[in-house]
Enzyme design. Sequence first.
Site, PDB file in Angstrom:
ATOM      1  N   HIS A 177      -1.912 -73.800  64.504  1.00 51.49           N
ATOM      2  CA  HIS A 177      -1.810 -72.366  64.761  1.00 51.49           C
ATOM      3  C   HIS A 177      -3.138 -71.740  65.167  1.00 51.49           C
ATOM      4  O   HIS A 177      -3.252 -70.498  65.248  1.00 51.49           O
ATOM      5  CB  HIS A 177      -1.255 -71.665  63.506  1.00 51.49           C
ATOM      6  CG  HIS A 177      -0.431 -70.469  63.806  1.00 51.49           C
ATOM      7  ND1 HIS A 177      -0.740 -69.210  63.348  1.00 51.49           N
ATOM      8  CD2 HIS A 177       0.690 -70.336  64.552  1.00 51.49           C
ATOM      9  CE1 HIS A 177       0.167 -68.362  63.788  1.00 51.49           C
ATOM     10  NE2 HIS A 177       1.045 -69.013  64.522  1.00 51.49           N
ATOM     11  N   LYS A 179      -6.269 -70.391  67.449  1.00 53.20           N
ATOM     12  CA  LYS A 179      -6.383 -69.779  68.783  1.00 53.20           C
ATOM     13  C   LYS A 179      -7.858 -69.574  69.040  1.00 53.20           C
ATOM     14  O   LYS A 179      -8.379 -68.474  68.870  1.00 53.20           O
ATOM     15  CB  LYS A 179      -5.667 -68.426  68.848  1.00 53.20           C
ATOM     16  CG  LYS A 179      -4.159 -68.488  68.746  1.00 53.20           C
ATOM     17  CD  LYS A 179      -3.700 -67.853  67.486  1.00 53.20           C
ATOM     18  CE  LYS A 179      -2.198 -67.981  67.306  1.00 53.20           C
ATOM     19  NZ  LYS A 179      -1.785 -67.595  65.968  1.00 53.20           N
ATOM     20  N   ASP A 184     -19.426 -74.527  75.492  1.00 51.32           N
ATOM     21  CA  ASP A 184     -20.768 -75.118  75.397  1.00 51.32           C
ATOM     22  C   ASP A 184     -21.317 -75.118  73.971  1.00 51.32           C
ATOM     23  O   ASP A 184     -22.457 -74.661  73.726  1.00 51.32           O
ATOM     24  CB  ASP A 184     -21.739 -74.381  76.341  1.00 51.32           C
ATOM     25  CG  ASP A 184     -21.430 -74.639  77.810  1.00 51.32           C
ATOM     26  OD1 ASP A 184     -20.952 -75.743  78.123  1.00 51.32           O
ATOM     27  OD2 ASP A 184     -21.658 -73.736  78.631  1.00 51.32           O
TER      28      ASP A 184
END
Length: 260
Positions: A177, A179, A184
């Site tokens: 779940h 996000k 870099d």
Amino acid sequence: MLNTALFMQQIREHPIVATISIAAGTILASEVIWKAVKFFHSQLSGKRPLRVHEVLSFNELGDICAAQHLRKSMPGSPELTKSPEPIVLQCRNMYCSLRNVGKIVEQIDRAVYSLDVAIYTFSSLILADAFKRALQRGVSVRIISDREMVFSSGSQINVLACLGVPVRMPITSKMMHNKYCVIDGVERVEEIRRLKQRKWIRPYCSVVVSGSVNWTRQGFGGNWENCILSEDKELARMFQADFTRMWKAFEKSENNLKQE
Ligand SMILES: [Zn+2]
């Protein structure tokens, strides 16, 4: 030659003035050299003049300017002829969905070495295009996602996998779940540098993109969501460490999306 002789004569005739002049010149030169060293060091350590530290809010005010953007993006629009890209980024509606997505795209477009993504749902075509541009620049992209959502309608993860992006999905009844995206991250950049046996690295800047928002039309244009963009080095280090841990944990081949 003549100037050198004249200079030496001046030193002999005015030793105190000459000493002060040489000392002042030395200090000035040291200052210039020091500033140059600091500039190149800041470039190599990834500092940039524009510091990103921002919360993007997606809410019911996100599309009040959508019609205006649509009109300006129509062929023949004078604004479009001038410069199509900055129009959205300069939108005065701070909740403008297009502007906020544009700000995420802006960070992805700055990636020099790596994009490590842990995402539940990814169907945004605008973001997928940014990832395609990153691949064309030679940026390493890795994705960890939810096994069910990878195969959901409109998923761009399959599309990116077909372009060679490695995708890992844990076999579990629990949801992946997360996000977030680490751009870099230092640990990953160092790994890439070692793998490619490079002594020098190009200037880069670690950025974290993270929040409640899934990278979907509904997430960016329908829900109340947030997304943080941050150059905080410690935050980037911790997110990168989290991604690295998961990437290794899902190393077994059954967790890998088979590329066709
Ligand atoms: Zn707008």
